[in-house]
Design an enzyme around this catalytic site. Structure first.
Site: not given
Length: 419
Positions: A125, A120, A25-26, A400, A308, A96, A128
């Site tokens: 989080r 989440c 997923k990531n 998700r 994670d 996100r 910047d």
């Protein structure tokens, strides 16, 4: 994708058998947003069937991309059309990773409107680092009403030193840099395998990137990128979740389509629990014959222990011999799952960013609440290890990030269903 409310687990069974992990997923999410950089079709294979993937595709459709889904549903071709530059608020608030549209839109079209992201909720989080990097490349960014308005006639290469090796920050700046004018250096870049997978896709598309997999990325901007085919890497977090489940419940399984090198530190910790680990090309085998031994874990950016996976190993410690600690140096407010595991009979105390577990011989099924994606995975492990039935409320969190979890658990002898 169907919307479920609960996860029901019939626990107390040893796990045995084989399963295949889905695409990461990531890695899939940044690769999907990278398609915005090309005027030609990009084909992505091994995409996981998760809510986050569906949301990312919905964002891309609103931005003008067409999608062509192959029969196996794991390959999607994105066909660029007349692209827009504004991400819808509802999509941004549910995931996100929607912030990953910012860099590609800005560098290709010179403008982007992206709401602040959701997803989440386990502490601040900030983005910047993303914004400072883009501003150093010449972008002008304003925020009004929780929405980012960014413009740039053309981004220019810059020397960027990140305050922290942020995962999505590195990806956003990398995608912005590939079409920027001149040379960009991203120092203290994230080294996660998913970042490297994105970089490999970009190089296939014609980007010039060196230092892939290191903490220093050098990007030579090009004028345009082309269409290609790319297969997403296997999900190391999904693999680690199933391996942790065996450590908690005992048994023997083989996990396929995952590079063992991506899980070196978690595999060391599993060995410390008493698990027997066997490695082969794209395959990990685990055998657990006795109650696990508690371990001490401290999370860190890759190649350290991944944040994670800390919740899943917290569940392992809950049913292990002795006392173990999980210290999270990445996200310090990620231990709400400890209260839910306690409802199953776990003995966990949390002080700041450290959770200490005193292992118990057995857990008892109960009704618990998922608070985020990885917490839900930890509760699944707790439910598999517990006697009787466990009901996890908030199934959307698990959907998700985990594809076909009930079917995969069934393949190794467990009993999990969505309700």
């Amino acid at each position: 994708m169907a919307q479920y409310e609960r996860i029901v687990i019939d626990g107390g069974k040893q796990l045995s058998g084989e399963l295949t992990v889905s695409g990461a997923k990531n890695a899939a999410l940044p690769c999907l947003f990278a398609t915005l950089l090309s005027e030609q079709p990009v084909q992505l294979a091994n995409l996981p069937g998760t809510i986050d993937t569906s949301t990312a595709l919905a964002v891309l459709r609103t931005l003008g991309c067409e999608t062509k889904i192959d029969a196996d549903t794991t390959t999607i071709t994105l066909l660029p059309s007349q692209a827009a530059h504004e991400v819808e608020v509802d999509h941004a608030r549910s995931m996100r990773a929607s912030i990953l549209a910012l860099g590609p839109l800005l560098t290709r079209f010179g403008k982007a409107v992206v709401p602040l992201p959701g997803g989440c909720d386990f502490g601040s989080r900030p983005i910047d680092i993303h914004l400072r990097g883009l501003e150093a490349m010449g972008a002008k960014i304003n925020m009004r009403g929780g929405i980012l308005y960014a413009t740039a006639s053309q981004l220019k290469g810059a020397n960027l030193v990140l305050d922290y090796p942020t995962f999505t920050g590195t990806e956003n700046l990398l995608m912005a840099a590939v079409l920027a004018k001149g040379k960009t250096i991203i120092d203290n870049a994230a080294r996660e395998p998913e970042v490297a997978d994105l970089a490999r896709l970009l190089c296939k598309m014609g980007a010039k990137i060196s230092g892939i997999g290191s903490s220093c990325l050098l990007i030579e901007g090009v004028k345009q990128l082309s269409g290609v085919s790319h297969s997403i890497i296997g999900d190391r977090i999904e693999a680690g979740t199933y391996l942790a489940a065996v450590a908690a419940t005992r048994g023997e399984i083989t996990v396929r389509d995952i590079d063992p090198d991506l899980l070196r530190v978690p595999l060391q910790k599993l060995t410390q629990t008493g698990a027997q680990i066997n490695l082969a090309k794209d395959t990990i085998g685990i055998r657990m014959t006795d109650q696990a031994k508690a371990v001490h874990i401290t999370t860190a950016p890759y190649p350290g222990f991944p944040t994670d996976l800390q919740a899943q190993f917290l569940a392992v410690n809950a049913v292990a011999k002795g006392s173990g600690t999980v210290t999270d140096q990445v996200w310090q407010q990620r231990f709400r799952t400890a209260d839910e595991l306690s409802l199953l009979g776990a003995k966990i105390s949390v002080h700041g960013n450290c959770a200490t577990s005193k292992g118990v011989n057995k857990l008892i099924g109960a009704h618990v609440q998922a608070t985020d994606l990885r917490a839900s995975a930890a509760l699944v492990i707790g439910g598999l290890a517990a006697q009787d039935t466990t009901v996890i409320h908030g199934a959307r969190h698990l959907l998700r990030g985990y594809e076909k979890l009930p079917e995969k658990i069934a393949a190794i002898g467990g009993n999990v269903s969505y309700d």
